[in-house]
Design an enzyme around this catalytic site. Structure first.
Site, PDB file in Angstrom:
ATOM      1  N   SER A 297      54.683  41.866  83.229  1.00 52.29           N
ATOM      2  CA  SER A 297      55.025  40.573  83.089  1.00 52.29           C
ATOM      3  C   SER A 297      55.354  39.742  84.403  1.00 52.29           C
ATOM      4  O   SER A 297      54.512  40.161  85.143  1.00 52.29           O
ATOM      5  CB  SER A 297      56.271  40.375  82.124  1.00 52.29           C
ATOM      6  OG  SER A 297      56.391  39.023  81.589  1.00 52.29           O
ATOM      7  N   ASP A 363      47.873  38.307  74.215  1.00 49.87           N
ATOM      8  CA  ASP A 363      49.182  38.315  74.903  1.00 49.87           C
ATOM      9  C   ASP A 363      49.058  37.057  75.529  1.00 49.87           C
ATOM     10  O   ASP A 363      48.122  36.860  76.671  1.00 49.87           O
ATOM     11  CB  ASP A 363      49.193  39.553  76.040  1.00 49.87           C
ATOM     12  CG  ASP A 363      50.571  39.368  76.700  1.00 49.87           C
ATOM     13  OD1 ASP A 363      51.346  38.439  76.473  1.00 49.87           O
ATOM     14  OD2 ASP A 363      50.844  40.467  77.299  1.00 49.87           O
ATOM     15  N   HIS A 413      53.135  41.840  73.782  1.00 51.12           N
ATOM     16  CA  HIS A 413      53.466  41.654  75.233  1.00 51.12           C
ATOM     17  C   HIS A 413      54.247  42.740  75.689  1.00 51.12           C
ATOM     18  O   HIS A 413      54.976  42.990  76.805  1.00 51.12           O
ATOM     19  CB  HIS A 413      54.168  40.441  75.509  1.00 51.12           C
ATOM     20  CG  HIS A 413      54.464  40.188  77.050  1.00 51.12           C
ATOM     21  ND1 HIS A 413      53.400  40.122  77.885  1.00 51.12           N
ATOM     22  CD2 HIS A 413      55.911  39.958  77.902  1.00 51.12           C
ATOM     23  CE1 HIS A 413      54.072  39.945  79.356  1.00 51.12           C
ATOM     24  NE2 HIS A 413      55.282  39.944  78.802  1.00 51.12           N
TER      25      HIS A 413
END
Length: 457
Positions: A297, A363, A413
């Site tokens: 991320s 995602d 995610h």
């Protein structure tokens, strides 16, 4: 040369990795396991399960055959392990992206899959070691000392020694100037670690690997940094600032902001990283060295910024790790957002920064920032449009995944879900409760903020 290396890997790679069913690319190739029937094997190499059905009237041949089969299976496993080690040690440059992973991504080569999963686990260690207990003295920092961190999270055999912890402090304000600065702004938090491969691991890998691992967004100030989706010039090299090379201002703030009052910190995240990586490069200057940056991320954004920074300043030159004296820099990104504009991507390509992006098609983070102004809006029929410098663009080569679980929407995610899917499509591990509850609203808020910025509001 890259094709020949892939052919060598295919011949030597073991079949010990579980096959991933739902990976977007096809799962069978010349690198896939070959099915062999019992009739194709010598009689003494039958499996132990088959041996249990053997009968004889003279003593106990069943027990003997089972022991022989077990010994044979152990020997074959040792041979396979040795072959895998030899394959990685002899072709690590290709696995690190020297040939832009041509012939290794579609389908995903088992040896590359092994390495991607291994680096994913080293990133997951950041989450497992992160202290989320508000009553703890180490709240929002690492729960363990450097020597104990990897063993404490179940990775004692990872083969790396942690040399430094990294802290970051974003300089952020509330969106649209509401309420002034955030109360949590400027407070540094543990964001990851720097580690180096041990002698034994270096022999297995074929080089001395310097690893930097970053976690993703957790704290409130980090979420606010994600809102700062305006592009800003990076200007990492004072001698050549390159104002057209622009990156997301929130990630840049997290990377470059100082926290002089921090209990554990010494300068900005950038200064900490450049200091430690250059120290390790100098320490192992007589070894073949690689620099591997891995993150999930927001952490993948920091990994890409660090890779670009090292290459732009030329800090990876002069070592034995790469051809022409340049130490190869490789980024393994998991569920990472876009980081910069088209000029940033071009410069990373020019400098030889290799990025392998593992991205789930479901995602939403991988489609941000740049919901409107992105790669698709930068060109029409290969003609670059005037506003292309304001368009976000992904860097590197993509490994496309596709998974979703209706009962656990946030898994799209989740890093553990990425790793499980690479292995065998297993169910995602549970994420932090607060993250699960706020995830959908945070994504919606980020998207709304981007639309408002695009409209000039």
């Amino acid at each position: 040369m890259a094709a020949a290396a892939v052919a060598r890997l295919t011949a030597a790679t073991t079949c010990r990795m579980r096959v991933s069913g739902p990976v977007t690319a096809a799962t069978t190739s010349a690198a896939s396991p070959v099915t062999v029937t019992l009739g194709d094997l010598p009689q003494q190499k039958r499996s132990a399960a088959t041996a249990t059905t053997t009968t004889s009237s003279g003593g106990s041949p069943v027990v003997v055959e089972k022991r022989a089969a077990a010994a044979t299976a152990a020997e074959e496993e040792e041979v396979e392990e040795a072959a895998a080690v030899a394959a990685l040690a002899s072709a690590w440059r290709e696995v690190q992206g020297a040939g832009d992973w041509r012939g290794m991504v579609e389908p995903l080569h088992p040896l590359l899959r092994d390495e991607v999963v291994r680096y994913g686990e080293l990133v997951a260690a950041c989450y497992r070691a992160f202290d989320l207990d508000p009553a703890s003295k180490r709240y929002l920092n690492c729960k363990h000392g450097k020597k104990q961190m990897l063993p404490a999270v179940g990775m004692a055999g990872a083969g790396y020694t942690v040399t430094r912890y990294i802290y970051a402090a974003p300089d952020v304000a509330l969106p649209f100037g509401v309420g002034g600065r955030c109360s949590c702004a400027g407070k540094s938090r543990w964001i990851g670690y720097v580690a180096v491969a041990s002698n034994r691991e270096a022999a297995r890998l074929g080089r001395r690997d310097i690893l930097v691992s970053f976690r993703g967004t957790v704290t409130g100030s980090e979420w606010l940094a994600n809102f700062m989706s305006a592009l800003s010039p990076a200007r990492f090299d004072p001698a050549d600032p390159r104002p057209d090379v622009r990156v997301e201002s929130g990630f840049l703030s997290l990377y470059t902001s100082d926290d002089l009052s921090g209990k554990f910190t010494c300068g900005s995240c950038r200064n900490q990283l450049l200091s430690e990586v250059t120290r390790l490069i100098d320490k192992y200057k007589h070894d073949d060295v690689s620099i591997t940056l891995a993150g999930h991320s927001m952490g993948s954004s920091l990994a890409i910024l660090l890779g670009y920074d090292l290459a732009e300043l030329g800090l990876n030159r002069g070592g034995r790790g790469g051809r022409g004296g340049a130490i190869p820099i490789t980024v393994f990104s998991f569920g990472g957002p876009r980081v910069g504009n088209l000029e940033f991507k071009r410069r990373c390509d020019e400098l030889g920064v290799k990025v392998l992006r593992v991205a789930n098609a479901r995602d939403p983070v991988t489609r941000m920032p740049g919901v409107v102004l992105n790669e698709a809006a930068a060109r029409v029929f290969r003609v670059e449009l005037p506003w292309s410098k304001a368009c976000y663009t992904h860097v590197g080569v993509e490994v496309a995944l596709d998974f979703f679980k209706a009962s656990h929407a946030a898994c799209v995610h989740d890093l553990d879900a990425y790793i499980n899917h690479l292995l065998d499509g297993g169910a995602a591990a549970s994420a932090t409760t607060t993250t699960l509850e706020s995830w959908r609203w945070q994504m919606a808020a980020i998207r709304a903020g981007e639309w408002l910025q695009t409209l000039g509001i």
